[in-house]
Write a protein that holds these residues in place. Structure first.
Motif, mmCIF file in Angstrom:
data_model
loop_
_atom_site.group_PDB
_atom_site.id
_atom_site.type_symbol
_atom_site.label_atom_id
_atom_site.label_comp_id
_atom_site.label_asym_id
_atom_site.label_seq_id
_atom_site.Cartn_x
_atom_site.Cartn_y
_atom_site.Cartn_z
ATOM 1 N N ILE A 1 4.047 -0.057 -0.537
ATOM 2 C CA ILE A 1 5.086 0.875 -0.189
ATOM 3 C C ILE A 1 4.607 2.190 -0.496
ATOM 4 O O ILE A 1 4.663 3.181 0.141
ATOM 5 N N PHE A 2 3.809 2.327 -1.690
ATOM 6 C CA PHE A 2 3.431 3.635 -2.217
ATOM 7 C C PHE A 2 2.492 4.066 -1.237
ATOM 8 O O PHE A 2 2.226 5.396 -1.071
ATOM 9 N N SER B 1 5.426 -8.571 -6.618
ATOM 10 C CA SER B 1 6.239 -7.203 -6.485
ATOM 11 C C SER B 1 5.398 -6.078 -6.738
ATOM 12 O O SER B 1 5.624 -5.129 -6.072
ATOM 13 N N VAL B 2 4.362 -6.283 -7.604
ATOM 14 C CA VAL B 2 3.598 -4.900 -7.944
ATOM 15 C C VAL B 2 2.499 -4.893 -6.589
ATOM 16 O O VAL B 2 2.499 -3.387 -6.139
ATOM 17 N N HIS B 3 2.372 -5.973 -5.790
ATOM 18 C CA HIS B 3 1.758 -5.504 -4.742
ATOM 19 C C HIS B 3 2.474 -5.024 -3.609
ATOM 20 O O HIS B 3 1.937 -3.902 -2.830
ATOM 21 N N PHE B 4 3.582 -5.551 -3.581
ATOM 22 C CA PHE B 4 4.558 -4.826 -2.787
ATOM 23 C C PHE B 4 4.999 -3.262 -2.786
ATOM 24 O O PHE B 4 4.768 -2.724 -1.964
ATOM 25 N N GLY C 1 1.917 3.329 1.874
ATOM 26 C CA GLY C 1 2.566 3.772 3.044
ATOM 27 C C GLY C 1 3.008 5.279 3.103
ATOM 28 O O GLY C 1 2.778 5.909 4.065
ATOM 29 N N MET C 2 3.830 5.457 1.711
ATOM 30 C CA MET C 2 4.417 6.686 1.742
ATOM 31 C C MET C 2 3.448 7.624 1.672
ATOM 32 O O MET C 2 3.317 9.011 2.198
ATOM 33 N N LEU C 3 2.170 7.474 0.671
ATOM 34 C CA LEU C 3 1.284 8.401 0.759
ATOM 35 C C LEU C 3 0.498 8.625 2.148
ATOM 36 O O LEU C 3 0.158 9.866 2.282
ATOM 37 N N SER C 4 0.218 7.633 3.008
ATOM 38 C CA SER C 4 -0.219 7.961 4.265
ATOM 39 C C SER C 4 0.586 8.761 5.025
ATOM 40 O O SER C 4 0.050 9.686 5.800
ATOM 41 N N LEU C 5 2.013 8.514 5.206
ATOM 42 C CA LEU C 5 2.823 9.422 5.740
ATOM 43 C C LEU C 5 2.849 10.842 5.511
ATOM 44 O O LEU C 5 2.968 11.627 6.065
ATOM 45 N N VAL C 6 2.641 10.983 3.827
ATOM 46 C CA VAL C 6 2.681 12.458 3.596
ATOM 47 C C VAL C 6 1.466 13.026 4.254
ATOM 48 O O VAL C 6 1.407 14.055 4.321
ATOM 49 N N LEU C 7 0.314 12.392 4.197
ATOM 50 C CA LEU C 7 -1.039 12.860 4.650
ATOM 51 C C LEU C 7 -1.035 13.113 6.131
ATOM 52 O O LEU C 7 -1.561 14.121 6.634
#
Length: 351
Positions: free
Chosen positions: A11-12, A4-7, A14-20
């Motif tokens: 996600i975090f 769960s932590v790895h998942f 992926g979101m950070l990459s999207l923001v960048l």
């Protein structure tokens, strides 16, 4: 738990990459816009210098490396066109001819005509404006096909172009036009017409009988501007038109075509008119200063139930030299409080 932590971490990430990615896109876009802004600013300076040299120093188109190089760009040529159109509005005479010389020398007519092939209304309208401003009358066949365009922005520019080039003869589209001619458009058209040909009575009468009220109103304004006295009987009949707006304009036009029977004709139809038209008739009487209407005005001031009518009648009486009568009525003990206030208001406004 570890999964769960790895998942969540993925996600975090992926979101950070999207923001960048979004930040990078915004930066690139902003930089691109900045470069365009700098380029347009530099081009504007080059164009302004060229126009100034031609107008002020009467310099013919000379070999200017920066200008020639930039003029190969469609964006530059479009900016050049806009600058010429803006300049044409500010100058007249020889200076205006110099601007049109630049338009022809750099073959900008083709750029304007290309806009007529576009689908976006603002581009088509812009092209028509440019061709009109630069007096490209040979483009009328291409412009005329936009008279029935669905966009008001486009067909209004086409209408204006025809009248700008052809004057009264360019108004032929009024014979069948289904759309409303706005007040602003009417003003533009009126300013573009310098005279009405003598053999135009039949065409004018057909416009006065149009089912399009805006065509009738525009025609009345045209008759008012040029004081075409021969159509007076036809105009008088419009006092029975279904549209109140047409009737109001009819009164204004009749005043400009005034003859010995005008005020008599207006007073005769007065009782059957709506309030807006009655007010316009009273204003016309006030302007005409026809003393034969004094008794009629007194009747309206004393017995009409509409306050607006009473005020307008009192003001008209004052303009006809009836100040003493109004003062007497204001002091008369039998006068109603409303009438006294109306008379005092009329006197205060005029003294």
């Amino acid at each position: 738990m570890l999964n769960s932590v790895h998942f969540i971490f993925l996600i975090f990430l992926g979101m950070l990459s999207l923001v960048l990615v979004l930040i990078i896109v915004v930066i690139i876009y902003s930089f691109y816009q900045y470069r365009i802004s700098v380029r347009v600013s530099r081009w504007s300076e080059i164009i302004n210098k060229k126009i100034t040299k031609v107008i002020v120093y009467e310099d013919e188109v000379s070999a200017d490396h920066d200008f020639i190089l930039a003029s190969k760009s469609p964006l530059f040529r479009n900016l050049f066109l806009q600058k010429l159109v803006d300049s044409e509005k500010k100058f007249s005479g020889v200076a205006q001819n110099k601007i049109k010389y630049l338009f022809e020398e750099y073959n900008l007519k083709g750029d304007a005509l290309k806009k007529l092939q576009q689908k976006k209304p603002y581009l088509i309208a812009g092209g028509i404006q440019e061709l009109t401003a630069m007096n490209a009358e040979d483009s009328l066949p291409e412009i005329s096909r936009f008279l029935s365009h669905p966009s008001p922005q486009v067909y209004q520019e086409a209408q204006y172009a025809l009248v700008n080039f052809k004057g009264f003869e360019g108004l032929h589209y009024l014979d069948t036009i289904p759309t409303i001619i706005s007040e602003w458009q009417q003003l533009r058209l009126l300013l573009s017409i310098n005279y009405i040909p003598e053999n135009s009575a039949d065409r004018i009468n057909s416009w006065l009988e149009s089912q399009n009220n805006s065509v009738v109103i525009f025609t009345l304004k045209l008759l008012k501007k040029f004081q075409v006295l021969s159509v007076y009987p036809m105009v008088t009949r419009l006092l029975a038109h279904p549209s109140t707006e047409v009737r109001v304009q009819t009164v204004q036009t009749l005043l400009s075509l005034e003859n010995f029977s005008t005020i008599k004709d207006l007073i005769e139809v007065y009782p059957e008119q709506p309030t807006e038209v009655q007010l316009e008739i009273l204003k016309a009487i006030k302007i005409s200063k026809d003393k034969s209407s004094i008794d009629f005005l007194k009747e309206q001031m004393l017995n009409n139930t509409e306050s607006g009518i009473k005020i307008c009648a009192a003001e008209a009486l004052f303009s006809l030299g009836q100040q003493e009568y109004l003062e007497q009525m204001a002091l008369d003990e039998t006068s109603s409080e409303e009438l006294i206030k109306i008379i005092k208001y009329a006197l205060q406004e005029k003294i």
